[in-house]
Design an enzyme around this catalytic site. Sequence first.
Site, PDB file in Angstrom:
ATOM      1  N   GLN A 130      -5.577  -2.085  -6.498  1.00 38.31           N
ATOM      2  CA  GLN A 130      -6.284  -1.437  -5.575  1.00 38.31           C
ATOM      3  C   GLN A 130      -6.774  -0.048  -6.406  1.00 38.31           C
ATOM      4  O   GLN A 130      -6.377   0.438  -7.486  1.00 38.31           O
ATOM      5  CB  GLN A 130      -5.042  -0.846  -4.768  1.00 38.31           C
ATOM      6  CG  GLN A 130      -5.575   0.113  -3.577  1.00 38.31           C
ATOM      7  CD  GLN A 130      -4.370   0.838  -2.810  1.00 38.31           C
ATOM      8  OE1 GLN A 130      -3.832   1.818  -3.144  1.00 38.31           O
ATOM      9  NE2 GLN A 130      -4.084   0.133  -1.873  1.00 38.31           N
TER      10      GLN A 130
ATOM     11  N   ASP B  78       0.755  -1.152   0.096  1.00 38.62           N
ATOM     12  CA  ASP B  78      -0.101  -0.097   0.079  1.00 38.62           C
ATOM     13  C   ASP B  78       0.824   1.300   0.065  1.00 38.62           C
ATOM     14  O   ASP B  78       0.297   2.414  -0.023  1.00 38.62           O
ATOM     15  CB  ASP B  78      -0.839   0.009   1.339  1.00 38.62           C
ATOM     16  CG  ASP B  78      -1.891   1.067   1.243  1.00 38.62           C
ATOM     17  OD1 ASP B  78      -2.737   1.314   0.230  1.00 38.62           O
ATOM     18  OD2 ASP B  78      -2.218   1.570   2.300  1.00 38.62           O
TER      19      ASP B  78
ATOM     20  N   SER C   8      -6.970   5.370  -0.053  1.00 39.20           N
ATOM     21  CA  SER C   8      -7.226   3.766  -0.445  1.00 39.20           C
ATOM     22  C   SER C   8      -8.852   3.409  -0.375  1.00 39.20           C
ATOM     23  O   SER C   8      -9.149   3.667   0.665  1.00 39.20           O
ATOM     24  CB  SER C   8      -6.297   2.772   0.144  1.00 39.20           C
ATOM     25  OG  SER C   8      -4.909   3.167  -0.022  1.00 39.20           O
TER      26      SER C   8
END
Length: 297
Positions: A288, A214, A238
């Site tokens: 993502q 991430d 996110s």
Amino acid sequence: MTGASSPADSGGPAERLVDLLDLERIEENIFRGHSPDEPLQRVFGGQVAGQALVAAGRTTDGERPVHSLHAYFLRPGVPGVPIVYQVERVRDGRSFTTRRVVAVQRGRTIFNLTASFHRGEPGFEHQVPMPGVPDPESLPKLVDEIREHLGSMPEPLERMARRQPFDIRYVDRLRWSARDLEGVEPRSAVWMRAVGPLGDDPLVHTCAVTYASDMTLLDAVRLPVEPLWGPRGFDMASLDHAMWFHRPFRADEWFLYQQESPVATGARGLARGQIYDRRGRLLVSVMQEGLFRRKRD
């Protein structure tokens, strides 16, 4: 891992990462993780995803490695406040184990995750090849590039750099201004590895890479629009995160994180990543979506 952790634990960045992933078991299916009291607006999403995967893995027999996870970031976590992870044992089959995890902070759900674990089986193999890139030893550390450009880093940034658990080295030069963006495509690549040994527990390495996944993935979305380093024109967050784990690996050995963005529209950008080891084996695939909401003047 011992099953207990404290935000006051000392040690180097790698030891602190292992400690961060070392959850306290409160009940059979309930765990608590600490969250460092950092000067950030929200808890780092990779931390929550990594801790949630630890909680899921702690309720399995340990003989089936995780092969996929799918997660949603629902609310921003508050730094310095513990997070409770509630695990639902969805299924224990002959080959697959499924767990659902809900992360709660101050009585509110901030994140949920579903993870699947698979007993290894023989089968055929193929993969896309790793792109040709320079070796990590030939590239400067990210913190050194920042220091060289700025002359010196502000103390809060310097403090965070000292606590950074991963050595990050960008394959392409950093872009510091809009003038550097001409012709830039929505792609990025970094070499990464933990800054120290993480022990021999495979779950720790899997959750450490989940943490790292991430950190830079949404770079590919931003690159055609604004420099990665400098004032941000967008509020970023996110939204969801998915990973597929193909082969065993160690997070304290170099891995290449190749990233690209196939589309950005409607204030959302999609990014996908592929993680390779130095032998060119594809270890992990990542997807993502992130929110990119333009800041108001």
